[in-house]
Design an enzyme around this catalytic site. Structure first.
Site, PDB file in Angstrom:
ATOM      1  N   SER A 150       0.832  -1.190   0.000  1.00 13.02           N
ATOM      2  CA  SER A 150       0.000   0.000   0.000  1.00 13.02           C
ATOM      3  C   SER A 150       0.876   1.253   0.000  1.00 13.02           C
ATOM      4  O   SER A 150       1.716   1.423  -0.886  1.00 13.02           O
ATOM      5  CB  SER A 150      -0.947  -0.047   1.206  1.00 13.02           C
ATOM      6  OG  SER A 150      -1.922   0.951   1.138  1.00 13.02           O
ATOM      7  N   ARG A 220     -11.671   6.204  10.425  1.00 10.49           N
ATOM      8  CA  ARG A 220     -11.260   4.802  10.356  1.00 10.49           C
ATOM      9  C   ARG A 220     -12.354   3.934   9.737  1.00 10.49           C
ATOM     10  O   ARG A 220     -12.067   3.009   8.970  1.00 10.49           O
ATOM     11  CB  ARG A 220     -10.928   4.285  11.755  1.00 10.49           C
ATOM     12  CG  ARG A 220     -10.439   2.846  11.801  1.00 10.49           C
ATOM     13  CD  ARG A 220      -9.221   2.645  10.939  1.00 10.49           C
ATOM     14  NE  ARG A 220      -8.631   1.329  11.123  1.00 10.49           N
ATOM     15  CZ  ARG A 220      -7.625   0.845  10.401  1.00 10.49           C
ATOM     16  NH1 ARG A 220      -7.103   1.587   9.446  1.00 10.49           N
ATOM     17  NH2 ARG A 220      -7.152  -0.358  10.626  1.00 10.49           N
ATOM     18  N   ASP A 320      -8.889  -6.249  -4.772  1.00 11.45           N
ATOM     19  CA  ASP A 320      -8.467  -4.965  -4.209  1.00 11.45           C
ATOM     20  C   ASP A 320      -9.000  -3.860  -5.116  1.00 11.45           C
ATOM     21  O   ASP A 320      -8.452  -3.579  -6.171  1.00 11.45           O
ATOM     22  CB  ASP A 320      -6.943  -4.914  -4.128  1.00 11.45           C
ATOM     23  CG  ASP A 320      -6.422  -3.631  -3.505  1.00 11.45           C
ATOM     24  OD1 ASP A 320      -7.231  -2.719  -3.221  1.00 11.45           O
ATOM     25  OD2 ASP A 320      -5.193  -3.526  -3.308  1.00 11.45           O
ATOM     26  N   HIS A 353      -8.148  -5.053  -0.314  1.00 10.02           N
ATOM     27  CA  HIS A 353      -6.839  -4.413  -0.122  1.00 10.02           C
ATOM     28  C   HIS A 353      -6.074  -5.010   1.054  1.00 10.02           C
ATOM     29  O   HIS A 353      -4.849  -5.125   1.022  1.00 10.02           O
ATOM     30  CB  HIS A 353      -7.045  -2.909   0.093  1.00 10.02           C
ATOM     31  CG  HIS A 353      -5.778  -2.123   0.135  1.00 10.02           C
ATOM     32  ND1 HIS A 353      -4.873  -2.086  -0.899  1.00 10.02           N
ATOM     33  CD2 HIS A 353      -5.251  -1.337   1.116  1.00 10.02           C
ATOM     34  CE1 HIS A 353      -3.850  -1.316  -0.571  1.00 10.02           C
ATOM     35  NE2 HIS A 353      -4.055  -0.847   0.643  1.00 10.02           N
TER      36      HIS A 353
END
Length: 380
Positions: A150, A220, A320, A353
């Site tokens: 990432s 979040r 992803d 992901h």
């Protein structure tokens, strides 16, 4: 096998670091953990770059918190794909983070107060330049590999571009050459949640002895939705309801948690607000937004790789949708346009992901085989 108990070390740097913004920061600290042993010619060093909410604690159990397992413990350790019996592995907490390195929570020596929102903007390239000083500290001239997933993959890519003579292999996992407009939009919504929290106080919430928890929780929750695939969420939660036994009411009129997926997201948000810093979140998501190495080359990604010498392993995951395989293929094409040595694996995994953090045997097999090849050239 686990590495066992590990202790971090704090490295201090007096020499000012000139940032891409033009700002300078001096007398800063970086938290570091190392695993394994550096060989005689210092040719077996592997740098692991962390993603948004991770840190220097890559593997093993923290000596301060024995239950705190490193965020990539399934990847790094004795006998694991990145084998610490073979390699000297370095984890660094980036400048601007909130896990011991100098960041918004640190005291600004010029004011005697926390930097807060006045901490300078940092970029992926700034992090790589700071990491290079850590590598110098260990007397390492050339890294056997730089690896990250990432945002960590962006740093690995930048290493190949900024320090072509200092890295032999770049391992880029579930990453992208730049964020799409949609990804920038997700980051903006998350930042807006923090900025609009009454407890944010313009970034000066430390002085008010509060934490913008509501904003952090929402940020979040938004992020976590993008880390999972639709299929993975359906399998984990479906449309299951959370109700007390015997509760037969059809509708929930007070908007408490009703579905299992709501409970999961709220739990993740609460946990995140307990350990992460809001100013750091703003900084790091901006660094994600700004990364675009092709921008200085008239948006020609192939031209951006023209000075790269390293070999590359690029890995993506089919589900992803945040950093899709298409984006990894853009990196692969740019490398091939420059006739560079690149291996590419597209793993059919259901986890979205977050798959780069999980122990998929096919994925780990690819990484293990690649590091086996590196070790054959490094030796002991």
């Amino acid at each position: 096998m686990s590495i066992g108990l590990v202790s971090p070390q704090k490295l201090s740097f007096a020499e000012p670091l000139v940032l891409q913004s033009g700002a300078r920061i001096a007398n800063y600290d970086l938290m570091v953990e190392t695993y394994g042993r550096l060989n005689a010619d210092k040719s077996n060093a592997v740098l692991i770059c962390h993603a948004l909410n991770a840190s220097h604690h890559v593997a093993g159990h923290s000596v301060d918190k024995p239950g705190d397992v490193g965020w990539w413990d399934n990847m790094v350790g004795p006998g694991k794909p990145v084998d610490t019996n073979r390699f000297f592995v370095i984890g660094i907490n980036n400048l601007g983070s909130c896990f011991g390195s100098t960041g918004p929570m640190s005291i600004n020596p010029e004011t005697g107060k926390p930097y807060g929102a006045s901490f300078p903007v940092v970029t992926v390239e700034d992090w790589v330049n700071a990491q290079a000083r850590v590598i110098d500290h260990f007397g390492i001239k050339t890294l056997a590999a730089v690896m990250g997933g990432s945002l960590g993959g962006m740093q690995a890519t930048a290493w190949g571009m900024l320090y072509p003579e200092r890295v032999r292999n770049c391992v880029v996992i579930a990453s992208t050459p730049k964020l799409s407009a949609q990804n920038i939009a997700f980051n903006e919504v998350a930042r807006s949640a923090i900025l609009s929290d009454p407890d944010f106080h313009g970034g000066d919430y430390y002085a008010h002895q509060v934490v913008p928890r509501r904003g952090l929780r929402v940020a979040r929750m938004i992020g976590h939705i993008t880390y999972l695939s639709d299929d993975d969420m359906a399998e984990k939660f479906g449309r299951e309801l959370r109700r007390a036994e015997g509760d037969s009411k059809e509708y929930n009129f007070n908007f408490d948690v009703e579905f299992e997926v709501e409970s999961y997201l709220r739990y993740q948000g609460e946990k995140f607000a307990d350990y992460f810093d809001a100013n750091t979140y703003l900084l790091i998501t901006r660094a994600l937004d700004y990364f675009d190495p092709a921008k200085s080359c008239d948006d020609d990604l192939s031209a951006a790789f023209k000075n790269v010498h390293a070999k590359f392993l690029v890995v993506s995951f089919t589900t992803d949708w945040r950093f899709s395989p298409q984006r990894s293929r853009e990196i692969v094409k740019a490398l091939l346009d420059n006739k560079l040595d690149v291996s590419y694996a597209e793993i059919d995994a259901p986890h979205g992901h977050d798959a780069f953090l999980l122990e998929d045997p096919r994925y780990h097999g690819v990484v293990r085989a690649y590091f086996d090849q590196i070790f054959q050239k490094v030796g002991s």
